[in-house]
Every structure is written in structure tokens, then in C-alpha cells.
Write a protein that holds these residues in place. Structure first.
Motif, PDB file in Angstrom:
ATOM      1  N   TRP A 136      42.207  35.577  38.483  1.00 60.70           N
ATOM      2  CA  TRP A 136      42.294  36.931  37.966  1.00 60.70           C
ATOM      3  C   TRP A 136      43.612  37.584  38.395  1.00 60.70           C
ATOM      4  O   TRP A 136      44.323  37.076  39.254  1.00 60.70           O
ATOM      5  N   HIS A 137      43.907  38.724  37.779  1.00 61.03           N
ATOM      6  CA  HIS A 137      45.009  39.594  38.190  1.00 61.03           C
ATOM      7  C   HIS A 137      44.380  40.785  38.906  1.00 61.03           C
ATOM      8  O   HIS A 137      43.503  41.451  38.357  1.00 61.03           O
ATOM      9  N   GLN A 138      44.835  41.082  40.107  1.00 61.75           N
ATOM     10  CA  GLN A 138      44.292  42.168  40.910  1.00 61.75           C
ATOM     11  C   GLN A 138      44.940  43.493  40.513  1.00 61.75           C
ATOM     12  O   GLN A 138      46.131  43.545  40.216  1.00 61.75           O
ATOM     13  N   ALA A 139      44.172  44.551  40.520  1.00 60.51           N
ATOM     14  CA  ALA A 139      44.693  45.887  40.202  1.00 60.51           C
ATOM     15  C   ALA A 139      45.662  46.348  41.288  1.00 60.51           C
ATOM     16  O   ALA A 139      45.453  46.092  42.474  1.00 60.51           O
ATOM     17  N   THR A 140      46.727  47.011  40.867  1.00 64.98           N
ATOM     18  CA  THR A 140      47.705  47.556  41.812  1.00 64.98           C
ATOM     19  C   THR A 140      47.605  49.077  41.904  1.00 64.98           C
ATOM     20  O   THR A 140      48.335  49.691  42.661  1.00 64.98           O
ATOM     21  N   CYS A 141      46.705  49.669  41.133  1.00 67.56           N
ATOM     22  CA  CYS A 141      46.489  51.120  41.197  1.00 67.56           C
ATOM     23  C   CYS A 141      45.503  51.422  42.324  1.00 67.56           C
ATOM     24  O   CYS A 141      45.165  50.550  43.114  1.00 67.56           O
ATOM     25  N   LYS A 142      45.029  52.638  42.381  1.00 64.06           N
ATOM     26  CA  LYS A 142      44.114  53.020  43.467  1.00 64.06           C
ATOM     27  C   LYS A 142      42.745  52.343  43.360  1.00 64.06           C
ATOM     28  O   LYS A 142      41.976  52.363  44.303  1.00 64.06           O
ATOM     29  N   HIS A 143      42.441  51.721  42.222  1.00 61.57           N
ATOM     30  CA  HIS A 143      41.162  51.027  42.037  1.00 61.57           C
ATOM     31  C   HIS A 143      41.342  49.534  42.317  1.00 61.57           C
ATOM     32  O   HIS A 143      41.273  48.695  41.422  1.00 61.57           O
ATOM     33  N   THR A 144      41.554  49.194  43.567  1.00 55.23           N
ATOM     34  CA  THR A 144      41.893  47.823  43.939  1.00 55.23           C
ATOM     35  C   THR A 144      40.749  46.829  43.720  1.00 55.23           C
ATOM     36  O   THR A 144      40.962  45.631  43.785  1.00 55.23           O
ATOM     37  N   ASP A 145      39.552  47.318  43.460  1.00 59.71           N
ATOM     38  CA  ASP A 145      38.435  46.409  43.197  1.00 59.71           C
ATOM     39  C   ASP A 145      38.407  45.944  41.740  1.00 59.71           C
ATOM     40  O   ASP A 145      37.645  45.048  41.389  1.00 59.71           O
ATOM     41  N   GLU A 146      39.270  46.509  40.887  1.00 60.20           N
ATOM     42  CA  GLU A 146      39.329  46.122  39.470  1.00 60.20           C
ATOM     43  C   GLU A 146      40.109  44.818  39.317  1.00 60.20           C
ATOM     44  O   GLU A 146      41.063  44.567  40.047  1.00 60.20           O
ATOM     45  N   LYS A 147      39.689  44.012  38.332  1.00 61.58           N
ATOM     46  CA  LYS A 147      40.339  42.732  38.058  1.00 61.58           C
ATOM     47  C   LYS A 147      40.559  42.584  36.560  1.00 61.58           C
ATOM     48  O   LYS A 147      39.757  43.030  35.757  1.00 61.58           O
ATOM     49  N   SER A 148      41.651  41.945  36.208  1.00 67.24           N
ATOM     50  CA  SER A 148      41.958  41.663  34.812  1.00 67.24           C
ATOM     51  C   SER A 148      41.947  40.152  34.610  1.00 67.24           C
ATOM     52  O   SER A 148      42.337  39.401  35.505  1.00 67.24           O
ATOM     53  N   ASN A 149      41.539  39.725  33.435  1.00 69.43           N
ATOM     54  CA  ASN A 149      41.498  38.288  33.091  1.00 69.43           C
ATOM     55  C   ASN A 149      40.671  37.496  34.097  1.00 69.43           C
ATOM     56  O   ASN A 149      41.031  36.385  34.458  1.00 69.43           O
ATOM     57  N   TYR A 150      39.581  38.070  34.543  1.00 67.75           N
ATOM     58  CA  TYR A 150      38.696  37.405  35.502  1.00 67.75           C
ATOM     59  C   TYR A 150      37.914  36.328  34.754  1.00 67.75           C
ATOM     60  O   TYR A 150      37.043  36.627  33.943  1.00 67.75           O
ATOM     61  N   GLU A 151      38.283  35.083  34.985  1.00 71.91           N
ATOM     62  CA  GLU A 151      37.676  33.972  34.255  1.00 71.91           C
ATOM     63  C   GLU A 151      37.417  32.791  35.162  1.00 71.91           C
ATOM     64  O   GLU A 151      38.128  32.576  36.141  1.00 71.91           O
ATOM     65  N   GLU A 152      36.430  32.044  34.770  1.00 65.91           N
ATOM     66  CA  GLU A 152      36.112  30.815  35.487  1.00 65.91           C
ATOM     67  C   GLU A 152      37.172  29.769  35.167  1.00 65.91           C
ATOM     68  O   GLU A 152      37.711  29.720  34.068  1.00 65.91           O
ATOM     69  N   HIS A 153      37.480  28.929  36.166  1.00 68.34           N
ATOM     70  CA  HIS A 153      38.458  27.873  35.944  1.00 68.34           C
ATOM     71  C   HIS A 153      37.951  26.902  34.878  1.00 68.34           C
ATOM     72  O   HIS A 153      36.781  26.545  34.850  1.00 68.34           O
ATOM     73  N   THR A 154      38.840  26.500  33.997  1.00 69.37           N
ATOM     74  CA  THR A 154      38.560  25.461  33.018  1.00 69.37           C
ATOM     75  C   THR A 154      39.650  24.409  33.194  1.00 69.37           C
ATOM     76  O   THR A 154      40.823  24.679  32.928  1.00 69.37           O
ATOM     77  N   PHE A 155      39.265  23.244  33.658  1.00 68.34           N
ATOM     78  CA  PHE A 155      40.262  22.217  33.953  1.00 68.34           C
ATOM     79  C   PHE A 155      40.456  21.262  32.785  1.00 68.34           C
ATOM     80  O   PHE A 155      39.524  20.775  32.187  1.00 68.34           O
ATOM     81  N   VAL A 156      41.733  21.033  32.474  1.00 72.18           N
ATOM     82  CA  VAL A 156      42.134  20.059  31.468  1.00 72.18           C
ATOM     83  C   VAL A 156      43.210  19.198  32.102  1.00 72.18           C
ATOM     84  O   VAL A 156      44.245  19.716  32.547  1.00 72.18           O
ATOM     85  N   ASP A 157      42.960  17.914  32.189  1.00 67.31           N
ATOM     86  CA  ASP A 157      43.890  16.983  32.839  1.00 67.31           C
ATOM     87  C   ASP A 157      44.244  17.434  34.263  1.00 67.31           C
ATOM     88  O   ASP A 157      45.383  17.360  34.696  1.00 67.31           O
ATOM     89  N   GLY A 158      43.254  17.948  34.984  1.00 66.84           N
ATOM     90  CA  GLY A 158      43.436  18.333  36.371  1.00 66.84           C
ATOM     91  C   GLY A 158      44.095  19.676  36.593  1.00 66.84           C
ATOM     92  O   GLY A 158      44.334  20.071  37.722  1.00 66.84           O
ATOM     93  N   ARG A 159      44.430  20.405  35.512  1.00 62.52           N
ATOM     94  CA  ARG A 159      45.062  21.718  35.630  1.00 62.52           C
ATOM     95  C   ARG A 159      44.166  22.784  35.020  1.00 62.52           C
ATOM     96  O   ARG A 159      43.504  22.541  34.024  1.00 62.52           O
ATOM     97  N   CYS A 160      44.221  23.947  35.595  1.00 63.36           N
ATOM     98  CA  CYS A 160      43.439  25.064  35.088  1.00 63.36           C
ATOM     99  C   CYS A 160      44.158  25.719  33.920  1.00 63.36           C
ATOM    100  O   CYS A 160      45.311  26.027  34.009  1.00 63.36           O
TER     101      CYS A 160
END
Length: 67
Positions: free
Chosen positions: A43-67
Motif C-alpha cells: 500500500w501507499h501510506q497517507a502523508t496527511c494528518k490521517h496517517t492510518d489511511e492507505k491507498s492501493n491496499y492490495e493483497e500480493h499477487t505473484f507472477v514469476d516470483g514478483r508481486c
């Protein structure tokens, strides 16, 4: 007299709704460009005052050993 009272109440309600609607300012979060991750998610962590917010929070999906 009743018409004046109804008109007054209608105007009062409309003004109240106007101020409530215009008073709601939506906060726009800002996020880091860097990726955070754990064993299951990334995920991308929020840099504003709401530090508990996350963007693009996704489970890893591996293809050929890479996420």
C-alpha cells in the motif's frame, strides 16, 4: 397568518440545508509515492494528518516470483 408561518419555516429549512451542504468540506488525503508492505499486502501510506489511511491496499499477487 398560516401561509406566512409555512413560508418562514420553508425558508428556514432551505437556509439550514444550504449551510449544512456548503459547510461540509471534504478532506483530500495525500499519499507517499513509496510502497509499504508486509507479508500479505502492499500500500501507499497517507502523508496527511490521517496517517492510518492507505491507498492501493492490495493483497500480493505473484507472477514469476514478483508481486
Amino acid at each position: 397568518m398560516k401561509k406566512n408561518r409555512k413560508l418562514f419555516l420553508l425558508i428556514l429549512i432551505m437556509l439550514s440545508l444550504f449551510f449544512v451542504a456548503t459547510g461540509c468540506k471534504k478532506h483530500h488525503h495525500t499519499y507517499s509515492e513509496d510502497w509499504n508492505m508486509n507479508e500479505e499486502y502492499h500500500w501507499h501510506q497517507a502523508t496527511c494528518k490521517h496517517t492510518d489511511e492507505k491507498s492501493n491496499y492490495e493483497e500480493h499477487t505473484f507472477v514469476d516470483g514478483r508481486c
